[in-house]
Enzyme design. Structure first.
Site, PDB file in Angstrom:
ATOM      1  N   HIS A   1       0.825  -1.211   0.000  1.00 56.49           N
ATOM      2  CA  HIS A   1       0.000   0.000   0.000  1.00 56.49           C
ATOM      3  C   HIS A   1       0.858   1.261   0.000  1.00 56.49           C
ATOM      4  O   HIS A   1       0.395   2.329  -0.367  1.00 56.49           O
ATOM      5  CB  HIS A   1      -0.896  -0.010   1.249  1.00 56.49           C
ATOM      6  CG  HIS A   1      -2.341   0.266   0.987  1.00 56.49           C
ATOM      7  ND1 HIS A   1      -2.906   0.320  -0.277  1.00 56.49           N
ATOM      8  CD2 HIS A   1      -3.355   0.511   1.845  1.00 56.49           C
ATOM      9  CE1 HIS A   1      -4.203   0.574  -0.167  1.00 56.49           C
ATOM     10  NE2 HIS A   1      -4.495   0.708   1.101  1.00 56.49           N
TER      11      HIS A   1
ATOM     12  N   ASN B   1      -7.172   5.968   3.846  1.00 58.06           N
ATOM     13  CA  ASN B   1      -8.594   6.237   3.625  1.00 58.06           C
ATOM     14  C   ASN B   1      -8.973   7.700   3.799  1.00 58.06           C
ATOM     15  O   ASN B   1     -10.102   8.077   3.499  1.00 58.06           O
ATOM     16  CB  ASN B   1      -9.452   5.378   4.565  1.00 58.06           C
ATOM     17  CG  ASN B   1      -9.285   3.901   4.281  1.00 58.06           C
ATOM     18  OD1 ASN B   1      -8.606   3.496   3.346  1.00 58.06           O
ATOM     19  ND2 ASN B   1      -9.927   3.091   5.095  1.00 58.06           N
TER      20      ASN B   1
ATOM     21  N   ASP C   1      -0.716   2.387  -5.395  1.00 56.09           N
ATOM     22  CA  ASP C   1      -0.711   0.951  -5.636  1.00 56.09           C
ATOM     23  C   ASP C   1      -1.944   0.563  -6.451  1.00 56.09           C
ATOM     24  O   ASP C   1      -2.997   1.180  -6.326  1.00 56.09           O
ATOM     25  CB  ASP C   1      -0.682   0.180  -4.314  1.00 56.09           C
ATOM     26  CG  ASP C   1      -1.876   0.486  -3.414  1.00 56.09           C
ATOM     27  OD1 ASP C   1      -2.144   1.680  -3.161  1.00 56.09           O
ATOM     28  OD2 ASP C   1      -2.552  -0.454  -2.974  1.00 56.09           O
TER      29      ASP C   1
ATOM     30  N   ASN D   1      -9.410   3.168  -1.798  1.00 51.60           N
ATOM     31  CA  ASN D   1      -9.959   4.093  -0.798  1.00 51.60           C
ATOM     32  C   ASN D   1      -9.241   5.434  -0.731  1.00 51.60           C
ATOM     33  O   ASN D   1      -9.851   6.452  -0.424  1.00 51.60           O
ATOM     34  CB  ASN D   1      -9.993   3.433   0.582  1.00 51.60           C
ATOM     35  CG  ASN D   1     -11.054   2.352   0.647  1.00 51.60           C
ATOM     36  OD1 ASN D   1     -12.085   2.424  -0.021  1.00 51.60           O
ATOM     37  ND2 ASN D   1     -10.799   1.336   1.448  1.00 51.60           N
TER      38      ASN D   1
END
Length: 192
Positions: free
Chosen positions: A24, A72, A97, A118
């Site tokens: 991530h 997020n 990513d 997100n």
């Protein structure tokens, strides 16, 4: 004026040592690699709930941003920075990513939706505009298990060579977008 605004280069990731080498965080890794190539020792400061470094490369000024809000909530960092710097969406470049790409694949994209990501979803929601640019870095989709567990896992030792090559290409793609434009970058880098 829009032509005088800097580029806003955004690497997406999660703050803290626990996440530093996870899939991530490949956006953070790519922005770090680009900054280190652009200047011997980039000077990072804290602003807009992010780590920020301003660099001049050629004729372009680039503000590199690594949101510290967790993935997020990336928009809570990106949008205030873009507003303060008066950066139009077309000069925001988000590096992130991409689970729908195999490890090692890279693509430059102009605009679009969030594709289930997100971090992109939050930027889109708060910016109210999907016209920003993206560099999508393939991290692969898990064969078994949850996507969330996969993206929050570290790269495996045998994936390191591919990761290093991908980050080298990401540095070149960032440079190409900011110096030559998104169309040229798409033509150079969007090969399978």
């Amino acid at each position: 004026m829009a032509d005088q605004a800097p580029w806003l280069l955004v690497g997406l990731g999660n703050p803290g040592a626990r996440y530093a080498r996870t899939r991530h965080n490949i956006g953070f890794m790519a922005v770090d690699a680009w900054c280190e190539q652009a200047t011997a020792s980039p000077s990072w400061s804290e602003k807009w709930k992010a780590q920020v470094a301003t660099l001049g490369t050629g004729s372009a000024r680039v503000v590199a941003l690594k949101p510290q809000t967790f993935m997020n909530r990336s928009g809570q960092s990106v949008v205030p920075a873009a507003q303060f710097l008066r950066v139009p969406a077309a000069q925001i470049l988000v590096v992130h990513d991409e689970v729908d790409f195999q490890l090692g694949r890279l693509a430059v994209k102009k605009g679009g939706g969030h594709g289930g990501h997100n971090g992109l979803r939050d930027i889109l929601q708060l910016l109210g505009n999907g016209d920003f640019l993206r560099i999508r870095l393939g991290v692969g989709r898990p064969v078994h298990g949850e996507v969330a567990d996969h993206v929050l896992s570290d790269f495996l030792p045998d994936e390191r060579i591919v990761l290093d090559e991908l980050l080298e290409r990401a540095v070149k793609a960032i440079t190409c977008v900011t110096r030559e434009g998104v169309v040229t970058a798409m033509n150079k880098f969007n090969t399978t």
